[in-house]
Design a protein around this motif. Structure first.
Motif, mmCIF file in Angstrom:
data_model
loop_
_atom_site.group_PDB
_atom_site.id
_atom_site.type_symbol
_atom_site.label_atom_id
_atom_site.label_comp_id
_atom_site.label_asym_id
_atom_site.label_seq_id
_atom_site.Cartn_x
_atom_site.Cartn_y
_atom_site.Cartn_z
ATOM 1 N N VAL A 16 32.077 29.209 51.128
ATOM 2 C CA VAL A 16 33.696 28.918 51.599
ATOM 3 C C VAL A 16 34.443 29.564 50.617
ATOM 4 O O VAL A 16 35.459 30.036 50.982
ATOM 5 C CB VAL A 16 33.542 27.450 51.375
ATOM 6 N N GLN A 17 34.246 29.485 49.213
ATOM 7 C CA GLN A 17 35.002 30.296 48.476
ATOM 8 C C GLN A 17 35.166 31.761 48.857
ATOM 9 O O GLN A 17 36.415 32.456 48.651
ATOM 10 C CB GLN A 17 34.824 30.068 46.906
ATOM 11 N N VAL A 18 34.380 32.439 49.163
ATOM 12 C CA VAL A 18 34.117 33.666 49.764
ATOM 13 C C VAL A 18 35.133 34.017 50.725
ATOM 14 O O VAL A 18 35.903 34.886 50.718
ATOM 15 C CB VAL A 18 32.809 34.377 49.656
ATOM 16 N N ALA A 66 39.828 17.739 49.774
ATOM 17 C CA ALA A 66 40.255 17.841 48.080
ATOM 18 C C ALA A 66 39.742 19.257 47.742
ATOM 19 O O ALA A 66 40.251 20.075 47.133
ATOM 20 C CB ALA A 66 39.987 16.966 47.306
ATOM 21 N N PHE A 67 38.175 19.660 47.951
ATOM 22 C CA PHE A 67 37.643 20.889 47.463
ATOM 23 C C PHE A 67 38.349 22.247 48.213
ATOM 24 O O PHE A 67 38.643 23.039 47.462
ATOM 25 C CB PHE A 67 35.961 20.920 47.899
ATOM 26 N N LEU A 68 38.580 21.940 49.407
ATOM 27 C CA LEU A 68 39.086 23.054 50.199
ATOM 28 C C LEU A 68 40.708 23.408 49.777
ATOM 29 O O LEU A 68 41.153 24.455 49.687
ATOM 30 C CB LEU A 68 39.221 22.869 51.685
ATOM 31 N N GLU A 85 41.898 22.594 46.915
ATOM 32 C CA GLU A 85 41.744 23.123 45.340
ATOM 33 C C GLU A 85 41.468 24.687 45.492
ATOM 34 O O GLU A 85 41.944 25.433 44.446
ATOM 35 C CB GLU A 85 40.613 22.394 44.733
ATOM 36 N N HIS A 86 40.513 25.242 46.636
ATOM 37 C CA HIS A 86 40.371 26.397 46.532
ATOM 38 C C HIS A 86 41.208 26.981 47.434
ATOM 39 O O HIS A 86 41.032 28.317 48.096
ATOM 40 C CB HIS A 86 39.067 26.576 46.933
ATOM 41 N N ALA A 87 42.371 26.763 47.990
ATOM 42 C CA ALA A 87 43.600 27.538 48.574
ATOM 43 C C ALA A 87 43.264 27.628 49.950
ATOM 44 O O ALA A 87 43.785 28.541 50.498
ATOM 45 C CB ALA A 87 43.686 28.870 47.880
ATOM 46 N N CYS A 88 42.517 26.950 50.603
ATOM 47 C CA CYS A 88 42.368 26.889 52.043
ATOM 48 C C CYS A 88 43.771 26.091 52.887
ATOM 49 O O CYS A 88 44.092 25.095 52.164
ATOM 50 C CB CYS A 88 41.246 25.957 52.704
ATOM 51 N N GLY A 89 44.291 26.731 53.436
ATOM 52 C CA GLY A 89 45.400 26.357 54.091
ATOM 53 C C GLY A 89 45.563 24.915 55.140
ATOM 54 O O GLY A 89 46.561 24.269 54.951
ATOM 55 N N MET A 90 44.715 25.242 56.033
ATOM 56 C CA MET A 90 44.699 24.241 57.102
ATOM 57 C C MET A 90 43.244 23.682 57.328
ATOM 58 O O MET A 90 42.243 24.204 56.881
ATOM 59 C CB MET A 90 45.027 24.827 58.237
ATOM 60 N N GLY A 91 43.388 22.528 57.916
ATOM 61 C CA GLY A 91 41.902 22.100 58.100
ATOM 62 C C GLY A 91 42.071 20.934 59.551
ATOM 63 O O GLY A 91 43.148 20.357 59.796
ATOM 64 N N GLN A 92 41.031 20.826 59.999
ATOM 65 C CA GLN A 92 40.800 19.838 61.140
ATOM 66 C C GLN A 92 39.398 19.051 61.165
ATOM 67 O O GLN A 92 38.585 19.478 60.314
ATOM 68 C CB GLN A 92 40.963 20.476 62.538
ATOM 69 N N GLY A 93 39.224 18.140 61.646
ATOM 70 C CA GLY A 93 38.092 17.262 61.378
ATOM 71 C C GLY A 93 38.297 15.640 61.601
ATOM 72 O O GLY A 93 39.419 15.238 61.512
#
Length: 232
Positions: free
Chosen positions: A176-178, A202-204, A206-214
């Protein structure tokens, strides 16, 4: 299904997902009827119908004053390989009156890499219309980074298979980080699928993922059931 900004938890977009309400069997999962539609050649008609309905719904929301940034629509690999996709998207945008910048087309990584030259041509034509492009299920196929950098793509979507193990699975965390670093270094947005727990979100973030769904943010629902309290 709602898509949220991970930093603010605000609802910023939606992904159109198809469900079949059967008169006798009730709600039929797409996992059951989509493979049949693909085998019988009906998937193109379903794709076209979903795209048209999604664009019309987005216009209705805009007219009602709801400020969503985008509606995302999946494009099947079969439809993506057909050269009339450009004409179909152009027609739907014209009929619905939707600003092309509000439509995001999601294409799977495998569909892009199966015939990269056709994919490149299709994507450039679609970008000429002004729509946004995203690669879905990223990390599950066999991407060539040389080809990826040539594609006019604005977003990579992290497959839920990698999100499921966060933050405890070291391999998932590393992958995911890569993906996030790759997307950001290429000037792309990055969005994670299948977020079901606070720790994953929170993990996403913290590592600068901008958007999410789920399910952590919201399950797929009918248009009138969206939680507008989290919209801008």
């Amino acid at each position: 299904q709602p898509v949220h900004d991970l930093a603010t938890s605000r609802l910023i977009g939606v992904e159109a997902l198809v469900r079949w309400e059967h008169p006798e069997r009730g709600l039929v999962s797409p996992a059951e009827f989509i493979p049949i539609a693909e085998r019988t050649g009906l998937i193109a008609q379903i794709d076209a119908w979903v795209m048209e309905q999604a664009c019309r719904q987005m216009r209705q929301w805009q007219e009602a004053g709801v400020a969503l940034s985008f509606v995302a629509v999946n494009v099947s690999s079969r439809l993506f390989a057909r050269r009339e996709l450009y004409e179909q998207v152009a027609r739907v945008l014209h009929v619905s009156g939707l600003d092309p910048a509000c439509l995001e087309l999601e294409v799977t990584e495998s569909a892009v890499m199966d015939d990269p030259e056709v994919a490149l041509e299709q994507m450039h034509r679609l970008r000429e219309l002004g729509v946004r492009l995203a690669i879905d299920d990223f990390g599950t196929g066999y991407s060539s980074l040389l080809r990826l950098k040539r594609l006019p793509v604005q977003k990579l979507k992290i497959d839920q298979g990698f999100v499921a193990g966060l933050p405890w699975d070291e391999d998932d965390a590393a992958i995911v980080q890569v993906i996030i670093a790759l997307a950001r270094s290429m000037g792309m947005q990055v969005q994670a699928e299948g977020i079901e727990q606070r720790e994953q979100a929170a993990f996403l973030l913290e590592h600068a993922c901008g958007m999410g769904q789920g399910y952590w943010f919201g399950r797929p629902v009918a248009a009138h059931q969206l939680d507008w309290d989290r919209a801008p």
